[in-house]
Design a protein around this motif. Structure first.
Motif, PDB file in Angstrom:
ATOM      1  N   ARG A  37       1.055   7.437 -11.297  1.00  0.00           N
ATOM      2  CA  ARG A  37       0.787   8.630 -10.339  1.00  0.00           C
ATOM      3  C   ARG A  37      -0.809   8.500 -10.489  1.00  0.00           C
ATOM      4  NH1 ARG A  37       3.821  13.531  -9.729  1.00  0.00           N
ATOM      5  NH2 ARG A  37       6.029  12.808  -9.920  1.00  0.00           N
ATOM      6  N   LEU A  38      -1.477   8.493  -9.171  1.00  0.00           N
ATOM      7  CA  LEU A  38      -2.822   8.319  -8.975  1.00  0.00           C
ATOM      8  C   LEU A  38      -3.117   9.717  -8.042  1.00  0.00           C
ATOM      9  CD1 LEU A  38      -1.752   5.396  -9.224  1.00  0.00           C
ATOM     10  CD2 LEU A  38      -3.480   4.777  -7.819  1.00  0.00           C
ATOM     11  N   ARG A  39      -4.206  10.153  -8.417  1.00  0.00           N
ATOM     12  CA  ARG A  39      -4.354  11.750  -7.573  1.00  0.00           C
ATOM     13  C   ARG A  39      -5.749  11.296  -6.986  1.00  0.00           C
ATOM     14  NH1 ARG A  39      -2.393  12.229 -12.609  1.00  0.00           N
ATOM     15  NH2 ARG A  39      -0.661  13.768 -12.815  1.00  0.00           N
ATOM     16  N   CYS A  40      -5.967  12.268  -6.003  1.00  0.00           N
ATOM     17  CA  CYS A  40      -7.153  12.247  -5.101  1.00  0.00           C
ATOM     18  C   CYS A  40      -7.277  13.563  -4.691  1.00  0.00           C
ATOM     19  CB  CYS A  40      -6.656  11.335  -3.717  1.00  0.00           C
ATOM     20  SG  CYS A  40      -8.084  11.462  -2.432  1.00  0.00           S
ATOM     21  N   SER A  41      -8.511  14.292  -4.890  1.00  0.00           N
ATOM     22  CA  SER A  41      -8.925  15.476  -4.456  1.00  0.00           C
ATOM     23  C   SER A  41      -9.880  15.341  -3.320  1.00  0.00           C
ATOM     24  CB  SER A  41      -9.545  16.185  -5.379  1.00  0.00           C
ATOM     25  OG  SER A  41      -8.822  16.492  -6.540  1.00  0.00           O
ATOM     26  N   PRO A  42      -9.609  15.607  -2.230  1.00  0.00           N
ATOM     27  CA  PRO A  42     -10.676  15.146  -0.935  1.00  0.00           C
ATOM     28  C   PRO A  42     -11.624  16.176  -0.895  1.00  0.00           C
ATOM     29  CG  PRO A  42      -8.829  16.677  -0.115  1.00  0.00           C
ATOM     30  CD  PRO A  42      -8.538  16.241  -1.768  1.00  0.00           C
ATOM     31  N   MET A  43     -12.736  16.005  -0.083  1.00  0.00           N
ATOM     32  CA  MET A  43     -14.172  16.780  -0.307  1.00  0.00           C
ATOM     33  C   MET A  43     -13.665  17.880   0.197  1.00  0.00           C
ATOM     34  SD  MET A  43     -16.963  14.220   1.088  1.00  0.00           S
ATOM     35  CE  MET A  43     -18.373  15.229   1.122  1.00  0.00           C
ATOM     36  N   LYS A  44     -14.456  18.824  -0.148  1.00  0.00           N
ATOM     37  CA  LYS A  44     -14.244  20.256   0.138  1.00  0.00           C
ATOM     38  C   LYS A  44     -14.215  20.834   1.716  1.00  0.00           C
ATOM     39  CE  LYS A  44     -15.958  25.094  -0.661  1.00  0.00           C
ATOM     40  NZ  LYS A  44     -16.690  25.971  -1.421  1.00  0.00           N
ATOM     41  N   GLY A  45     -13.126  21.284   2.179  1.00  0.00           N
ATOM     42  CA  GLY A  45     -13.173  21.276   3.612  1.00  0.00           C
ATOM     43  C   GLY A  45     -12.411  20.227   4.637  1.00  0.00           C
ATOM     44  N   HIS A  46     -12.157  19.234   3.791  1.00  0.00           N
ATOM     45  CA  HIS A  46     -11.390  17.866   4.486  1.00  0.00           C
ATOM     46  C   HIS A  46      -9.840  18.047   4.431  1.00  0.00           C
ATOM     47  CE1 HIS A  46     -14.886  14.977   4.273  1.00  0.00           C
ATOM     48  NE2 HIS A  46     -15.357  16.121   4.785  1.00  0.00           N
ATOM     49  N   SER A  47      -9.207  18.040   5.354  1.00  0.00           N
ATOM     50  CA  SER A  47      -7.794  17.944   5.517  1.00  0.00           C
ATOM     51  C   SER A  47      -7.102  16.731   5.574  1.00  0.00           C
ATOM     52  CB  SER A  47      -7.128  19.131   6.514  1.00  0.00           C
ATOM     53  OG  SER A  47      -7.719  18.708   7.790  1.00  0.00           O
ATOM     54  N   HIS A  48      -7.683  15.533   5.848  1.00  0.00           N
ATOM     55  CA  HIS A  48      -7.268  14.329   6.124  1.00  0.00           C
ATOM     56  C   HIS A  48      -7.657  13.193   4.920  1.00  0.00           C
ATOM     57  CE1 HIS A  48      -6.665  15.410  10.568  1.00  0.00           C
ATOM     58  NE2 HIS A  48      -7.689  16.118  10.148  1.00  0.00           N
ATOM     59  N   VAL A  49      -6.355  12.850   4.344  1.00  0.00           N
ATOM     60  CA  VAL A  49      -6.592  11.861   3.290  1.00  0.00           C
ATOM     61  C   VAL A  49      -5.986  10.601   3.610  1.00  0.00           C
ATOM     62  CG1 VAL A  49      -5.698  11.493   1.107  1.00  0.00           C
ATOM     63  CG2 VAL A  49      -6.755  13.439   1.634  1.00  0.00           C
ATOM     64  N   TYR A  50      -6.616   9.438   3.129  1.00  0.00           N
ATOM     65  CA  TYR A  50      -6.383   8.114   3.275  1.00  0.00           C
ATOM     66  C   TYR A  50      -6.256   7.280   2.043  1.00  0.00           C
ATOM     67  CZ  TYR A  50      -8.548   9.702   7.630  1.00  0.00           C
ATOM     68  OH  TYR A  50      -8.788  10.399   8.706  1.00  0.00           O
ATOM     69  N   TRP A  51      -4.911   6.360   1.882  1.00  0.00           N
ATOM     70  CA  TRP A  51      -5.224   5.457   0.754  1.00  0.00           C
ATOM     71  C   TRP A  51      -5.337   3.984   1.161  1.00  0.00           C
ATOM     72  CZ3 TRP A  51      -4.900   6.894  -4.419  1.00  0.00           C
ATOM     73  CH2 TRP A  51      -4.791   8.280  -4.742  1.00  0.00           C
ATOM     74  N   TYR A  52      -6.002   3.446   0.356  1.00  0.00           N
ATOM     75  CA  TYR A  52      -6.230   1.910   0.645  1.00  0.00           C
ATOM     76  C   TYR A  52      -5.953   1.294  -0.609  1.00  0.00           C
ATOM     77  CZ  TYR A  52      -8.615   3.289   4.958  1.00  0.00           C
ATOM     78  OH  TYR A  52      -8.952   3.949   6.383  1.00  0.00           O
ATOM     79  N   ARG A  53      -5.555   0.121  -0.403  1.00  0.00           N
ATOM     80  CA  ARG A  53      -5.419  -0.858  -2.033  1.00  0.00           C
ATOM     81  C   ARG A  53      -6.120  -1.986  -1.715  1.00  0.00           C
ATOM     82  NH1 ARG A  53       0.483  -2.997  -3.812  1.00  0.00           N
ATOM     83  NH2 ARG A  53       0.573  -3.805  -1.641  1.00  0.00           N
ATOM     84  N   GLN A  54      -7.102  -2.338  -2.732  1.00  0.00           N
ATOM     85  CA  GLN A  54      -7.616  -3.586  -2.557  1.00  0.00           C
ATOM     86  C   GLN A  54      -7.134  -4.548  -3.943  1.00  0.00           C
ATOM     87  OE1 GLN A  54     -11.956  -3.284  -3.188  1.00  0.00           O
ATOM     88  NE2 GLN A  54     -12.398  -4.909  -1.854  1.00  0.00           N
ATOM     89  N   LEU A  55      -6.381  -5.785  -3.526  1.00  0.00           N
ATOM     90  CA  LEU A  55      -5.892  -6.614  -4.423  1.00  0.00           C
ATOM     91  C   LEU A  55      -6.933  -7.397  -5.179  1.00  0.00           C
ATOM     92  CD1 LEU A  55      -2.565  -7.416  -2.735  1.00  0.00           C
ATOM     93  CD2 LEU A  55      -2.787  -6.044  -4.980  1.00  0.00           C
ATOM     94  N   PRO A  56      -6.991  -8.039  -6.365  1.00  0.00           N
ATOM     95  CA  PRO A  56      -8.129  -8.618  -7.021  1.00  0.00           C
ATOM     96  C   PRO A  56      -8.427  -9.979  -5.899  1.00  0.00           C
ATOM     97  CG  PRO A  56      -6.570  -8.483  -8.526  1.00  0.00           C
ATOM     98  CD  PRO A  56      -5.763  -7.684  -7.289  1.00  0.00           C
ATOM     99  N   GLU A  57      -9.681  -9.736  -5.740  1.00  0.00           N
ATOM    100  CA  GLU A  57     -10.300 -10.818  -4.636  1.00  0.00           C
ATOM    101  C   GLU A  57      -9.846 -10.951  -3.330  1.00  0.00           C
ATOM    102  OE1 GLU A  57     -12.831 -12.702  -6.070  1.00  0.00           O
ATOM    103  OE2 GLU A  57     -12.278 -11.803  -7.900  1.00  0.00           O
ATOM    104  N   GLU A  58      -9.360  -9.615  -2.888  1.00  0.00           N
ATOM    105  CA  GLU A  58      -8.777  -9.661  -1.498  1.00  0.00           C
ATOM    106  C   GLU A  58      -9.652  -8.466  -0.791  1.00  0.00           C
ATOM    107  OE1 GLU A  58      -4.325 -11.172  -2.224  1.00  0.00           O
ATOM    108  OE2 GLU A  58      -4.734  -9.578  -0.676  1.00  0.00           O
ATOM    109  N   GLY A  59      -9.400  -8.415   0.497  1.00  0.00           N
ATOM    110  CA  GLY A  59      -9.870  -7.113   1.224  1.00  0.00           C
ATOM    111  C   GLY A  59      -9.202  -5.735   1.112  1.00  0.00           C
TER     112      GLY A  59
END
Lengths: 116, 115
Positions: A20-42
């Protein structure tokens, strides 16, 4: 003004456990995005959420992965029955609005998941 | 998504200017050009963006070709802290309307700064 916060910063899980990975956005932000970076990849987009809604999940693996952004509390990226291939850095980003001019996204420091 | 092409790597010396090129020959009239960078072991950070005119901010300048098929990110006086992977990304407001606000990262340019 605190930036995007992610926790934990490092997470070790054995194969078959849940992450379980948690993310608290910046104050006042209502849009959240998740990205993944595999080893040695973009960086690869996974999912875009607004409060209580998934807007775009085109980058989410079909099985074992889910995301939520409840009315109260942080956004959660959940990975069930982790496998070694899930080992990666997972970054969360937030933005304040979805105005017509694509705005900047503010990224957190990432959670580095290691599956043993 | 319109594609961008960047050199895999570049090298420069501290306190010298750096010009990072990006080709985007299939750019549409409404695509914005965004630049992000990722320092080692950190999340990406926004650098600058523009549509048609050249842009300046405290971090960098963005020079956009008249035909918009290429752009150049300019770091006026590189420091060791500027060593990072730099990403050139096109973003379309029409996709924003459709709810797709994702950033599509390519391989970027790995910038090395020599002391």
């Amino acid at each position: 003004n605190a930036g995007v916060m992610q926790n934990p910063r490092h997470l070790v899980r054995r194969r078959g456990q849940e992450a379980r990975l948690r993310c608290s956005p910046m104050k006042g932000h209502s849009h959240v995005y998740w990205y993944r970076q595999l080893p040695e990849e973009g960086l690869k987009f996974m999912v875009y959420l607004q409060k209580e809604n998934i807007i775009d999940e085109s980058g989410m693996p079909k099985e074992r992965f889910s995301a939520e952004f409840p009315k109260e509390g942080p956004s959660i990226l959940r990975i069930q029955q982790v496998v070694r291939g899930d080992s990666a850095a997972y970054f969360c980003a937030s933005s304040p609005n979805s105005g017509l001019v694509p705005g900047e996204q503010y990224f957190g420091p990432g959670t580095r998941l290691t599956v043993t | 998504d319109a594609k961008t092409t960047q050199p895999n790597s570049m090298e420069s010396n501290e306190e010298e200017p750096v010009h990072l090129p990006c080709n985007h020959s299939t750019i549409s009239g409404t695509d914005y050009i965004h630049w992000y960078r990722q320092l080692p072991s950190q999340g990406p950070e926004y650098v600058i963006h523009g549509l048609t005119s050249n842009v300046n901010n405290r971090m960098a300048s963005l020079a956009i070709a008249e035909d918009r098929k290429s752009s150049t990110l300019i770091l006026h006086r590189a420091t060791l802290r500027d060593a990072a992977v730099y990403y050139c990304i096109l973003r379309n407001p029409l996709q924003v309307i459709q709810g797709a606000q994702k950033l599509v990262f390519g391989q970027g340019t790995r910038l090395t700064i020599n002391p």
